[in-house]
Every structure is written in structure tokens, then in C-alpha cells.
Design a protein around this motif. Structure first.
Motif, PDB file in Angstrom:
ATOM      1  N   VAL A  82     -55.694  54.338 -59.472  1.00  0.00           N
ATOM      2  CA  VAL A  82     -55.742  56.083 -59.313  1.00  0.00           C
ATOM      3  C   VAL A  82     -56.693  56.965 -59.241  1.00  0.00           C
ATOM      4  CG1 VAL A  82     -54.495  57.338 -58.298  1.00  0.00           C
ATOM      5  CG2 VAL A  82     -53.231  55.611 -58.643  1.00  0.00           C
ATOM      6  N   ARG A  83     -56.756  57.375 -61.100  1.00  0.00           N
ATOM      7  CA  ARG A  83     -57.901  57.789 -61.302  1.00  0.00           C
ATOM      8  C   ARG A  83     -59.512  57.559 -61.656  1.00  0.00           C
ATOM      9  NH1 ARG A  83     -53.265  58.353 -65.133  1.00  0.00           N
ATOM     10  NH2 ARG A  83     -53.656  57.008 -66.812  1.00  0.00           N
ATOM     11  N   LEU A  84     -59.404  56.299 -61.145  1.00  0.00           N
ATOM     12  CA  LEU A  84     -60.910  55.531 -61.584  1.00  0.00           C
ATOM     13  C   LEU A  84     -60.952  55.837 -59.873  1.00  0.00           C
ATOM     14  CD1 LEU A  84     -60.233  52.019 -63.845  1.00  0.00           C
ATOM     15  CD2 LEU A  84     -62.129  54.445 -64.202  1.00  0.00           C
ATOM     16  N   MET A  85     -60.023  55.805 -58.654  1.00  0.00           N
ATOM     17  CA  MET A  85     -60.772  55.790 -57.881  1.00  0.00           C
ATOM     18  C   MET A  85     -61.006  57.182 -56.972  1.00  0.00           C
ATOM     19  SD  MET A  85     -60.404  53.155 -55.853  1.00  0.00           S
ATOM     20  CE  MET A  85     -60.474  53.346 -54.066  1.00  0.00           C
ATOM     21  N   ARG A  86     -60.645  58.221 -57.735  1.00  0.00           N
ATOM     22  CA  ARG A  86     -60.423  59.448 -57.691  1.00  0.00           C
ATOM     23  C   ARG A  86     -62.140  59.830 -58.229  1.00  0.00           C
ATOM     24  NH1 ARG A  86     -56.882  62.859 -55.915  1.00  0.00           N
ATOM     25  NH2 ARG A  86     -54.955  62.668 -56.277  1.00  0.00           N
ATOM     26  N   GLN A  87     -62.027  58.959 -59.162  1.00  0.00           N
ATOM     27  CA  GLN A  87     -63.721  59.697 -60.169  1.00  0.00           C
ATOM     28  C   GLN A  87     -64.906  58.725 -59.058  1.00  0.00           C
ATOM     29  OE1 GLN A  87     -63.945  57.832 -64.209  1.00  0.00           O
ATOM     30  NE2 GLN A  87     -62.474  58.683 -64.605  1.00  0.00           N
ATOM     31  N   ARG A  88     -64.921  57.861 -58.519  1.00  0.00           N
ATOM     32  CA  ARG A  88     -65.507  57.023 -58.156  1.00  0.00           C
ATOM     33  C   ARG A  88     -65.911  57.769 -56.452  1.00  0.00           C
ATOM     34  NH1 ARG A  88     -65.006  51.264 -56.346  1.00  0.00           N
ATOM     35  NH2 ARG A  88     -66.299  50.438 -55.691  1.00  0.00           N
ATOM     36  N   TYR A  89     -64.533  58.674 -56.042  1.00  0.00           N
ATOM     37  CA  TYR A  89     -64.996  59.334 -54.662  1.00  0.00           C
ATOM     38  C   TYR A  89     -64.212  60.618 -54.634  1.00  0.00           C
ATOM     39  CZ  TYR A  89     -65.072  54.118 -52.882  1.00  0.00           C
ATOM     40  OH  TYR A  89     -64.992  53.575 -52.575  1.00  0.00           O
ATOM     41  N   PRO A  90     -65.216  61.582 -55.511  1.00  0.00           N
ATOM     42  CA  PRO A  90     -64.863  62.865 -55.850  1.00  0.00           C
ATOM     43  C   PRO A  90     -64.503  63.983 -54.567  1.00  0.00           C
ATOM     44  CG  PRO A  90     -66.270  62.158 -57.172  1.00  0.00           C
ATOM     45  CD  PRO A  90     -66.823  60.869 -55.885  1.00  0.00           C
ATOM     46  N   GLY A  91     -63.253  64.023 -54.726  1.00  0.00           N
ATOM     47  CA  GLY A  91     -62.853  65.221 -53.501  1.00  0.00           C
ATOM     48  C   GLY A  91     -62.514  64.552 -52.453  1.00  0.00           C
ATOM     49  N   VAL A  92     -62.141  62.651 -52.591  1.00  0.00           N
ATOM     50  CA  VAL A  92     -61.348  62.583 -51.301  1.00  0.00           C
ATOM     51  C   VAL A  92     -59.891  62.422 -51.562  1.00  0.00           C
ATOM     52  CG1 VAL A  92     -61.405  59.906 -49.896  1.00  0.00           C
ATOM     53  CG2 VAL A  92     -63.298  61.242 -50.628  1.00  0.00           C
ATOM     54  N   PRO A  93     -59.136  62.958 -50.789  1.00  0.00           N
ATOM     55  CA  PRO A  93     -57.907  62.882 -50.934  1.00  0.00           C
ATOM     56  C   PRO A  93     -56.954  61.641 -50.672  1.00  0.00           C
ATOM     57  CG  PRO A  93     -58.034  64.120 -48.746  1.00  0.00           C
ATOM     58  CD  PRO A  93     -59.841  63.671 -49.617  1.00  0.00           C
ATOM     59  N   VAL A  94     -55.983  60.998 -51.809  1.00  0.00           N
ATOM     60  CA  VAL A  94     -55.414  59.967 -52.704  1.00  0.00           C
ATOM     61  C   VAL A  94     -54.027  59.649 -51.781  1.00  0.00           C
ATOM     62  CG1 VAL A  94     -54.346  58.637 -54.214  1.00  0.00           C
ATOM     63  CG2 VAL A  94     -56.740  59.424 -54.189  1.00  0.00           C
ATOM     64  N   VAL A  95     -53.564  58.989 -50.340  1.00  0.00           N
ATOM     65  CA  VAL A  95     -52.862  58.705 -49.735  1.00  0.00           C
ATOM     66  C   VAL A  95     -52.239  57.312 -50.470  1.00  0.00           C
ATOM     67  CG1 VAL A  95     -51.513  58.330 -47.710  1.00  0.00           C
ATOM     68  CG2 VAL A  95     -53.395  60.167 -47.818  1.00  0.00           C
ATOM     69  N   THR A  96     -50.751  57.796 -51.059  1.00  0.00           N
ATOM     70  CA  THR A  96     -50.358  56.743 -51.534  1.00  0.00           C
ATOM     71  C   THR A  96     -49.163  56.070 -50.369  1.00  0.00           C
ATOM     72  OG1 THR A  96     -51.237  56.794 -53.884  1.00  0.00           O
ATOM     73  CG2 THR A  96     -48.821  55.871 -53.731  1.00  0.00           C
ATOM     74  N   TYR A  97     -48.864  54.643 -50.363  1.00  0.00           N
ATOM     75  CA  TYR A  97     -47.980  53.606 -50.072  1.00  0.00           C
ATOM     76  C   TYR A  97     -46.054  54.737 -50.689  1.00  0.00           C
ATOM     77  CZ  TYR A  97     -45.757  50.598 -46.865  1.00  0.00           C
ATOM     78  OH  TYR A  97     -45.147  49.548 -46.199  1.00  0.00           O
ATOM     79  N   VAL A  98     -45.287  54.763 -50.662  1.00  0.00           N
ATOM     80  CA  VAL A  98     -43.933  55.090 -51.432  1.00  0.00           C
ATOM     81  C   VAL A  98     -44.104  53.458 -52.176  1.00  0.00           C
ATOM     82  CG1 VAL A  98     -43.271  56.389 -49.912  1.00  0.00           C
ATOM     83  CG2 VAL A  98     -42.356  54.264 -49.288  1.00  0.00           C
ATOM     84  N   ASN A  99     -44.521  52.405 -51.805  1.00  0.00           N
ATOM     85  CA  ASN A  99     -44.128  51.109 -52.442  1.00  0.00           C
ATOM     86  C   ASN A  99     -45.317  51.004 -53.918  1.00  0.00           C
ATOM     87  OD1 ASN A  99     -43.154  50.762 -49.647  1.00  0.00           O
ATOM     88  ND2 ASN A  99     -43.274  48.565 -49.923  1.00  0.00           N
ATOM     89  N   THR A 100     -44.773  51.937 -54.001  1.00  0.00           N
ATOM     90  CA  THR A 100     -45.427  52.215 -56.206  1.00  0.00           C
ATOM     91  C   THR A 100     -44.221  52.821 -56.588  1.00  0.00           C
ATOM     92  OG1 THR A 100     -45.901  54.134 -55.122  1.00  0.00           O
ATOM     93  CG2 THR A 100     -48.333  52.325 -54.846  1.00  0.00           C
ATOM     94  N   SER A 101     -45.041  52.813 -58.089  1.00  0.00           N
ATOM     95  CA  SER A 101     -44.497  52.983 -59.079  1.00  0.00           C
ATOM     96  C   SER A 101     -44.325  54.831 -59.096  1.00  0.00           C
ATOM     97  CB  SER A 101     -45.456  52.745 -60.767  1.00  0.00           C
ATOM     98  OG  SER A 101     -45.995  53.693 -60.157  1.00  0.00           O
ATOM     99  N   SER A 102     -43.392  55.540 -59.665  1.00  0.00           N
ATOM    100  CA  SER A 102     -43.762  57.435 -59.653  1.00  0.00           C
ATOM    101  C   SER A 102     -44.988  57.854 -60.222  1.00  0.00           C
ATOM    102  CB  SER A 102     -42.544  57.197 -61.226  1.00  0.00           C
ATOM    103  OG  SER A 102     -41.511  57.520 -59.540  1.00  0.00           O
ATOM    104  N   ALA A 103     -44.932  56.711 -61.172  1.00  0.00           N
ATOM    105  CA  ALA A 103     -46.408  57.006 -61.888  1.00  0.00           C
ATOM    106  C   ALA A 103     -47.873  57.261 -60.925  1.00  0.00           C
ATOM    107  CB  ALA A 103     -46.462  56.251 -63.501  1.00  0.00           C
ATOM    108  N   VAL A 104     -47.564  56.069 -59.839  1.00  0.00           N
ATOM    109  CA  VAL A 104     -49.043  55.969 -59.198  1.00  0.00           C
ATOM    110  C   VAL A 104     -48.880  57.430 -57.778  1.00  0.00           C
ATOM    111  CG1 VAL A 104     -50.176  54.927 -57.409  1.00  0.00           C
ATOM    112  CG2 VAL A 104     -49.793  54.034 -59.372  1.00  0.00           C
ATOM    113  N   LYS A 105     -47.703  57.864 -57.738  1.00  0.00           N
ATOM    114  CA  LYS A 105     -47.493  58.765 -56.813  1.00  0.00           C
ATOM    115  C   LYS A 105     -47.650  60.237 -57.687  1.00  0.00           C
ATOM    116  CE  LYS A 105     -42.929  56.810 -54.206  1.00  0.00           C
ATOM    117  NZ  LYS A 105     -43.117  55.864 -54.805  1.00  0.00           N
ATOM    118  N   ALA A 106     -47.607  59.786 -59.086  1.00  0.00           N
ATOM    119  CA  ALA A 106     -47.473  60.997 -59.572  1.00  0.00           C
ATOM    120  C   ALA A 106     -49.203  61.808 -59.472  1.00  0.00           C
ATOM    121  CB  ALA A 106     -47.606  61.568 -60.888  1.00  0.00           C
ATOM    122  N   GLU A 107     -50.370  60.698 -59.563  1.00  0.00           N
ATOM    123  CA  GLU A 107     -51.377  61.031 -59.200  1.00  0.00           C
ATOM    124  C   GLU A 107     -51.892  61.170 -58.519  1.00  0.00           C
ATOM    125  OE1 GLU A 107     -53.540  60.480 -61.547  1.00  0.00           O
ATOM    126  OE2 GLU A 107     -52.164  60.442 -63.352  1.00  0.00           O
TER     127      GLU A 107
END
Ligand code: 13P
Ligand code: SF4
Length: 328
Positions: A126-151
Motif C-alpha cells: 500500500v505504501r508503494l502504491m501511495r508513492q506511485r500515485y501521490p495524493g490519490v486516496p486509498v479505498v481498501t476492501y474490508v477483506n484485508t488485514s488490520s495492518a493494510v487497513k491502517a495504511e
């Protein structure tokens, strides 16, 4: 002993009346004692069982207090007035319940009940996606770990993904990790969606040729597909929606014949509610959901295992992403 078991059967027989169309008597005979024990354990431990729509009928109709899709389970978890929540579903669902109930004990009957989508992405991704697309918000499906949700900025489920994406008021969003859900939502909005490569191992198996074959074999059939199915499957279906939306569709439209392109237990559970509808059943099993059984629900209530905990370093950020979704 004979008296004891006839007393057990008498106590659980009103429940059997509900499920007898999908559970034959010899099978129910193997469930009755655990159902009875779980009902008593829930009372004595002040516990509730939350069950996902993919749980087998003896769990879904036999011992669950609250049943539904991921969105409803998350929402209802905020209202639970018990000391213990047993999550009959997969690990990310139990983590979501714990995030929303930090003071309560949340148990999952089998810690290995995972999800191919949750396994498809890490916080570092997720951090790499943010670096690749700066400023673009991240919508995360609930089917993920809490650690991914936290990003992430905000979570979504299959029941509210379109609403969540459009609520952000931006031109582009990153939507993780289900590629097909992202593509299916992209087909309904002008927001540009940047997807990840995760897939649900159950829904990715359905094909457009399955849909065509079904129509050929059953010309009057109504076909419902979960949005984790590939876009070409959704495009050929009559309706696509979350597990709750599929169940509502059957309840409201009462099609004479229906196919639910999703996990197998859905047809059993929904058919119990609508005996007048014929269910054609090509379906795929989710091995993770099927790890949950009456035996391990009973064991969880007897022993307090397995307790779900969230790393305090990420809990607040993960909770924020889930609560932001629920606030919509
Ligand atoms: P729903 O939110 O539609 O219940 O889906 C959850 C899930 O795991 C589907 O595979
Ligand atoms: Fe995960 Fe698919 Fe199983 Fe749902 S059905 S829990 S998305 S693997």
C-alpha cells in the motif's frame, strides 16, 4: 443417556424445523448436541455468535444471533451488548469486529480461516502504491488485514463500494486489493480506479461461458453474481451485489429459478427462507469459511480460544478507516 439425548433433540427441534429442507435427519442428529451446548454456552458466558452468509446452515440458522454480509456484520458489531463475540466467518471479519469493540473479547474458532484477498497485499504494497500515485486516496476492501487497513484512507465492502468511491469527491482513487471488484465498480462510475491484482479464489473460478451454459440449460433462470466475479461474468448476469443484496433480491423478486454465482452455503441459507424459489447450484466452496464448524464454535466458547488481538501500533489507524466507512 437415551433420556438425555431425547431431551436435547426436543430442545433443538424448533431449530430443525427451519433447516430440514437442507439438512437430512441423520446429519442433524450429529449436530443436535453441539447446537444445544452452544445455545447454553452463549447464555452462561454472555456471548453472541455473528455469522457470515457463507456459513453452513446448522451454524447460520442453528446458533447464530446475527447473520449477514461483511457490512452488516461490521455495523452490528458496534451494537453488540455481550461480553464475548464469536465470529463465525474469516479472520478479517473477526479483526473488524475487534477494531470496533476494543473492550470486548472477540473469538475466532479457527485462526487459519483466512482469505485469498487478504493474503494478496501487505502494508508495504500500500505504501508503494501511495508513492506511485501521490495524493490519490486509498479505498481498501474490508477483506484485508488490520495492518493494510491502517495504511488506507477508508474501507469499503462489496455492499457499499460504489458509494464509498463516489463519496470522496475526487477524479481518481486507488482501490485495493480485489481487481475484479475494482473493475466492476469502475464500470458504474466516472471516477478513475487504479486497481491491485488480488482475486477471490472462489469467485475468480466463474466464467462467462458458465453463465451462457446455465442459460442454455435453464432458459428461465435468473443469474445473480457477486462483484468479486470477473467483469465478463457480472456483465452477463442479471444482477450483481453483495451477499446481502443477492439475498434481498431473491426475497423481493421471487424469481421462479435462480443461480447464485458465489459460495455454496448461500443457496442453502437463502433457500431455507424462500421454499418457493428453485435454486440451481453450480457454486464454489470457500475453504476458509468452511474451517468454521459447530465443534470449533463450541470449543471457542468453552475455552476462550482463539482470542483476536490487534497490534496497538496500528489499531487506531485501522479503526479510523473502518469507522469512516460506517459513518457514510
Ligand atoms: P460480502 O460482503 O458480500 O458478504 O462478501 C464477503 C466475502 O468474503 C465474499 O467473498
Ligand atoms: Fe475470501 Fe473469497 Fe473466501 Fe470471501 S469467498 S472469504 S473473498 S476467499
Amino acid at each position: 443417556m437415551a433420556d438425555l439425548s431425547s431431551a436435547v433433540f426436543a430442545r433443538v427441534s424448533p431449530l430443525y424445523d427451519r433447516v430440514k429442507r437442507v439438512i437430512p435427519p441423520p446429519e442433524w442428529a450429529t449436530f443436535a448436541e453441539d447446537v444445544d451446548a452452544i445455545l447454553e454456552l452463549k447464555r452462561s458466558r454472555n456471548a453472541v455468535v455473528l455469522a457470515h452468509n457463507y456459513q453452513t446452515p446448522e451454524i447460520f440458522h442453528g446458533v447464530a444471533d446475527i447473520v449477514g454480509d461483511s457490512l452488516l456484520l461490521a455495523r452490528e458489531a458496534t451494537k453488540v451488548d455481550a461480553d464475548i463475540i464469536v465470529l463465525a466467518g474469516v479472520h478479517f471479519m473477526a479483526e473488524t469486529a475487534k477494531l470496533l469493540n476494543p473492550e470486548k473479547t472477540v473469538l475466532i474458532p479457527d485462526l487459519a480461516a483466512g482469505c485469498s484477498l487478504a493474503d494478496s497485499i501487505t502494508p508495504q504494497d500500500v505504501r508503494l502504491m501511495r508513492q506511485r500515485y501521490p495524493g490519490v486516496p486509498v479505498v481498501t476492501y474490508v477483506n484485508t488485514s488490520s495492518a493494510v487497513k491502517a495504511e488506507s484512507d477508508i474501507c469499503c465492502t462489496s455492499g457499499n463500494a460504489l458509494k464509498v468511491v463516489e463519496s470522496l469527491g475526487v477524479e481518481r482513487v486507488i482501490m485495493l486489493p480485489d481487481e475484479y471488484l475494482a473493475q466492476n465498480i469502475a464500470a458504474q462510475t466516472n471516477v478513475k480506479i487504479i486497481a491491485w491484482k488480488g482475486h477471490c479464489e472462489v469467485h475468480e473460478l466463474f466464467t462467462a461461458s458458465d453463465v451462457r451454459q446455465l442459460r442454455e440449460n435453464h432458459p428461465d433462470v435468473t443469474i445473480l453474481a457477486h462483484p468479486e466475479c470477473p467483469p465478463e461474468v457480472v456483465a452477463e448476469a442479471d444482477f450483481s451485489g453483495s451477499t446481502a443484496a443477492m439475498s434481498d433480491f431473491v426475497g423481493k423478486q421471487r424469481p421462479p429459478r435462480v443461480v447464485l454465482l458465489t459460495e455454496c452455503a448461500m443457496s442453502d441459507n437463502v433457500s431455507v427462507l424462500h421454499p418457493d424459489v428453485e435454486f440451481i447450484r453450480p457454486c464454489n466452496l470457500c475453504p476458509h469459511m468452511k474451517r468454521i464448524t459447530l465443534k470449533n464454535i463450541r470449543h471457542a466458547l468453552e475455552t476462550g480460544r482463539h482470542e483476536v488481538t490487534i497490534d496497538p501500533a496500528i489499531a487506531a489507524s485501522a479503526r479510523r478507516a473502518v469507522e469512516r466507512m460506517l459513518a457514510l
